[in-house]
Design an enzyme around this catalytic site. Sequence first.
Site, PDB file in Angstrom:
ATOM      1  N   GLY A  77       0.822  -1.216   0.000  1.00 36.99           N
ATOM      2  CA  GLY A  77       0.000   0.000   0.000  1.00 36.99           C
ATOM      3  C   GLY A  77       0.848   1.255   0.000  1.00 36.99           C
ATOM      4  N   ARG A 141       1.391  -5.650  -5.050  1.00 38.37           N
ATOM      5  CA  ARG A 141       1.387  -6.587  -3.922  1.00 38.37           C
ATOM      6  C   ARG A 141       1.851  -7.993  -4.304  1.00 38.37           C
ATOM      7  NH1 ARG A 141      -0.531  -4.448   0.658  1.00 38.37           N
ATOM      8  NH2 ARG A 141      -2.132  -2.835   0.579  1.00 38.37           N
ATOM      9  N   ASP A 172       5.087  -7.710   5.776  1.00 33.24           N
ATOM     10  CA  ASP A 172       5.109  -8.835   4.840  1.00 33.24           C
ATOM     11  C   ASP A 172       6.190  -8.650   3.776  1.00 33.24           C
ATOM     12  OD1 ASP A 172       3.018 -10.291   6.003  1.00 33.24           O
ATOM     13  OD2 ASP A 172       1.512  -9.072   4.989  1.00 33.24           O
ATOM     14  N   LYS A 198       7.972   0.745   5.777  1.00 30.47           N
ATOM     15  CA  LYS A 198       6.862   1.563   5.270  1.00 30.47           C
ATOM     16  C   LYS A 198       5.531   0.994   5.715  1.00 30.47           C
ATOM     17  CE  LYS A 198       4.362   0.004   2.636  1.00 30.47           C
ATOM     18  NZ  LYS A 198       3.535  -0.767   1.703  1.00 30.47           N
ATOM     19  N   THR A 199       4.594   1.778   6.034  1.00 33.44           N
ATOM     20  CA  THR A 199       3.161   1.469   6.111  1.00 33.44           C
ATOM     21  C   THR A 199       2.460   2.518   6.950  1.00 33.44           C
ATOM     22  OG1 THR A 199       1.382  -0.041   6.673  1.00 33.44           O
ATOM     23  CG2 THR A 199       3.328  -0.250   8.044  1.00 33.44           C
ATOM     24  N   ILE A 200       1.357   3.011   6.409  1.00 32.33           N
ATOM     25  CA  ILE A 200       0.577   3.985   7.187  1.00 32.33           C
ATOM     26  C   ILE A 200       0.042   3.330   8.449  1.00 32.33           C
ATOM     27  CG2 ILE A 200      -0.134   5.396   5.203  1.00 32.33           C
ATOM     28  CD1 ILE A 200      -2.957   3.938   5.550  1.00 32.33           C
ATOM     29  N   ASP A 201      -0.066   1.983   8.440  1.00 34.33           N
ATOM     30  CA  ASP A 201      -0.704   1.278   9.557  1.00 34.33           C
ATOM     31  C   ASP A 201       0.045   1.432  10.889  1.00 34.33           C
ATOM     32  OD1 ASP A 201      -2.310   0.455   7.515  1.00 34.33           O
ATOM     33  OD2 ASP A 201      -1.672  -1.631   7.526  1.00 34.33           O
ATOM     34  N   MET A 246      -8.466   3.251   8.239  1.00 27.15           N
ATOM     35  CA  MET A 246      -7.573   2.172   7.799  1.00 27.15           C
ATOM     36  C   MET A 246      -6.590   1.795   8.896  1.00 27.15           C
ATOM     37  SD  MET A 246      -6.193   2.312   3.966  1.00 27.15           S
ATOM     38  CE  MET A 246      -7.197   1.704   2.627  1.00 27.15           C
ATOM     39  N   GLY A 247      -5.857   0.759   8.629  1.00 28.00           N
ATOM     40  CA  GLY A 247      -4.848   0.351   9.593  1.00 28.00           C
ATOM     41  C   GLY A 247      -4.719  -1.156   9.649  1.00 28.00           C
ATOM     42  N   GLU A 307     -10.336  -0.322  11.199  1.00 30.21           N
ATOM     43  CA  GLU A 307     -10.941  -1.165  10.158  1.00 30.21           C
ATOM     44  C   GLU A 307     -10.858  -2.659  10.464  1.00 30.21           C
ATOM     45  OE1 GLU A 307      -9.224  -0.840   6.235  1.00 30.21           O
ATOM     46  OE2 GLU A 307      -7.262  -1.475   6.897  1.00 30.21           O
ATOM     47  N   GLU A 420      -7.655   8.385   1.328  1.00 32.10           N
ATOM     48  CA  GLU A 420      -7.482   9.848   1.357  1.00 32.10           C
ATOM     49  C   GLU A 420      -6.114  10.265   1.905  1.00 32.10           C
ATOM     50  OE1 GLU A 420      -9.943   8.090   2.434  1.00 32.10           O
ATOM     51  OE2 GLU A 420     -11.816   8.934   1.728  1.00 32.10           O
ATOM     52  N   ARG A 422      -3.199   8.075   2.097  1.00 30.77           N
ATOM     53  CA  ARG A 422      -2.014   7.268   1.767  1.00 30.77           C
ATOM     54  C   ARG A 422      -1.056   7.968   0.804  1.00 30.77           C
ATOM     55  NH1 ARG A 422      -3.446   1.088   0.651  1.00 30.77           N
ATOM     56  NH2 ARG A 422      -3.870   1.938  -1.410  1.00 30.77           N
TER      57      ARG A 422
HETATM   58  P1  FBP Z   1       0.501  -1.910   3.582  1.00 29.03           P
HETATM   59  O1  FBP Z   1       0.424  -2.786   4.791  1.00 29.03           O
HETATM   60  O2  FBP Z   1       0.917  -2.623   2.365  1.00 29.03           O
HETATM   61  O3  FBP Z   1       1.314  -0.679   3.821  1.00 29.03           O
HETATM   62  O4  FBP Z   1      -0.973  -1.384   3.255  1.00 29.03           O
HETATM   63  C1  FBP Z   1      -1.733  -0.754   4.214  1.00 29.03           C
HETATM   64  C2  FBP Z   1      -3.176  -0.586   3.816  1.00 29.03           C
HETATM   65  O5  FBP Z   1      -3.419   0.765   3.491  1.00 29.03           O
HETATM   66  C3  FBP Z   1      -4.105  -1.053   4.939  1.00 29.03           C
HETATM   67  O6  FBP Z   1      -4.319  -0.020   5.876  1.00 29.03           O
HETATM   68  C4  FBP Z   1      -5.340  -1.448   4.170  1.00 29.03           C
HETATM   69  O7  FBP Z   1      -6.099  -2.417   4.863  1.00 29.03           O
HETATM   70  C5  FBP Z   1      -4.783  -2.023   2.904  1.00 29.03           C
HETATM   71  O8  FBP Z   1      -3.550  -1.390   2.696  1.00 29.03           O
HETATM   72  C6  FBP Z   1      -5.669  -1.797   1.701  1.00 29.03           C
HETATM   73  O9  FBP Z   1      -5.168  -2.516   0.633  1.00 29.03           O
HETATM   74  P2  FBP Z   1      -5.308  -2.126  -0.895  1.00 29.03           P
HETATM   75  O10 FBP Z   1      -4.355  -1.005  -1.140  1.00 29.03           O
HETATM   76  O11 FBP Z   1      -4.862  -3.347  -1.609  1.00 29.03           O
HETATM   77  O12 FBP Z   1      -6.712  -1.715  -1.134  1.00 29.03           O
END
Ligand code: FBP
Length: 546
Positions: A77, A141, A172, A198-201, A246-247, A307, A420, A422
């Site tokens: 993501g 992905r 991952d 990396k990850t917004i989560d 998200m998260g 989420e 919004e 990411r």
């Molecule tokens: P990453 O773990 O790859 O950084 O992605 C985070 C995320 O934004 C999650 O918060 C969300 O559940 C998921 O990606 C959404 O996936 P997609 O971009 O495939 O719709």
Amino acid sequence: MAISNLQKARAAYQPKLPKALQGPVKAVEGAATQSVGNQAEIKELFPNTYGMPVITFEPGAPVELPPFNVGIILSGGQAPGGHNVISGLFDGVKSLNPANKLYGFILGPGGLVDHNYMEITPELMDQYRNTGGFDIIGSGRTKLEEEDQFEKGIQILRELGIKALVIIGGDDSNTNACVLAEYYAAKKYGVQVIGCPKTIDGDLKNEQIETSFGFDTACKTYSELIGNIQRDCNSARKYWHFIKLMGRSASHIALECALQCQPNICLVSEEVEAKAMSLDDVVTYIAEAVAARAAEGNNFGTVLIPEGIIEFIPAIKKLIAELNDVLALPEAKTITTANEQLDFVKSHISRENLSVFKSLPADVAAQLALDRDPHGNVQVSLIETEKLLSRMVADKLAVWKKSGKYVGKFGTQHHFFGYEGRCAAPSNYDADYCYSLGYNASRLIANGKTGYMSVIKNTTAPAAEWVAGGVPITMMMNLEKRNGKMKPVIRKALVELDGAPFKYFAAHREKWAKETDYVYPGPIQYWGPSEVCDQTTKTLQLEQAK
Ligand code: FBP
């Protein structure tokens, strides 16, 4: 490419670097490391990259290196600051030798396997400095895990004279980076692999990694939006806003936004699990807060919902674990329609889980039974929990109304904030942090490291005092069940209920539920007083408060 005036001005921003990275470096090695769990198994799986020391960079003497090329991949993501990791790496690699080249693999790890790449030239790089998004090379992905993919990768890496590959990803993707590093090391292919967190989560963090990049900007963007909604809410005083954030599994984003905005309610999935709450308990918790506010004449409020909450309700967690196993069965691979898939899982799960499955609203059950993402995760962003919960709260309030327990009106609005934030333009923090992560990766490469993640620490201090270095990825690993099998993975960091951010929230939430004590954080600022422009997340501030 047409660009906005803000983007033009922002392009001129020179991200800050830690002092140690401002000149030549020397790598200082710590003691040998162990994985966080399953040490014997991880050691056996990673004989070439296990046990390596943590590295810290200190100012050192210049060394001359022959020219070399580097590859970069954006994985998973989007997260604000990805372009700055690339610009930091680009500048770092060029500072070692101007003849060095940087190649980007297009649309994620799939680009490596399919030999889809482009050279990142100085002109191209300059268009993307300090911008949000991953569009310079795109992301994807594709899961890198098969030998055949690694072999296809080495062909193109050799063809382009690439000595090191940097993979920018979450838990991952960095797990896969480590598997690739181990494979290339075992085969003595001479290609290093370095990861970037990396990850917004915000769930890729541990003793070595303070935060994953993008979390800061994404949370500030969502908090601006939540603040705006709260002001609207407090102006019209007629709606309850149910806001899903998200998260993925972890509730870090929801918790950080709660710390920034002081909503009436914020659910924390990890607490729901710890208290073994049922779906009805969660609904009752919200309905009671709504009823208490209604009793004071306040028929409005805000509810933040992580989420992944559904996955943390213990009965549903058990159901998902069995669904994951069932969906990993070879017979499941031949199913072609969603209805067939639904019938298949219903006929393969235990009676206990089947009754939980049947008790769920049809849309939620269907989503849980659908395919996982390539890493085996339930696609929680597709489950409309905000609507599910508000519907169930409305039903409960209707019952309470009859008995006189509730006297109010329950108008609702629903929101889902994820996409919004990411690709928002990185905050100063993320711009500096990401640039430093990328620049630092070039120093790990120059020092011959592989199987390391680039780390920058002490980031609540001014950037000059940040500490740069590397941490062996195996150190963060343990074994977990994925797609029906035990696999080595980086341990995900969930919200700790005895951690300072949650404790602060827990100490204030009753007041926030009752009173209308909203904070309106406003938009991210790039120029102005430091207390407005350079603040880190509340989560990091609370975690690092001495
Ligand atoms: P990453 O773990 O790859 O950084 O992605 C985070 C995320 O934004 C999650 O918060 C969300 O559940 C998921 O990606 C959404 O996936 P997609 O971009 O495939 O719709």
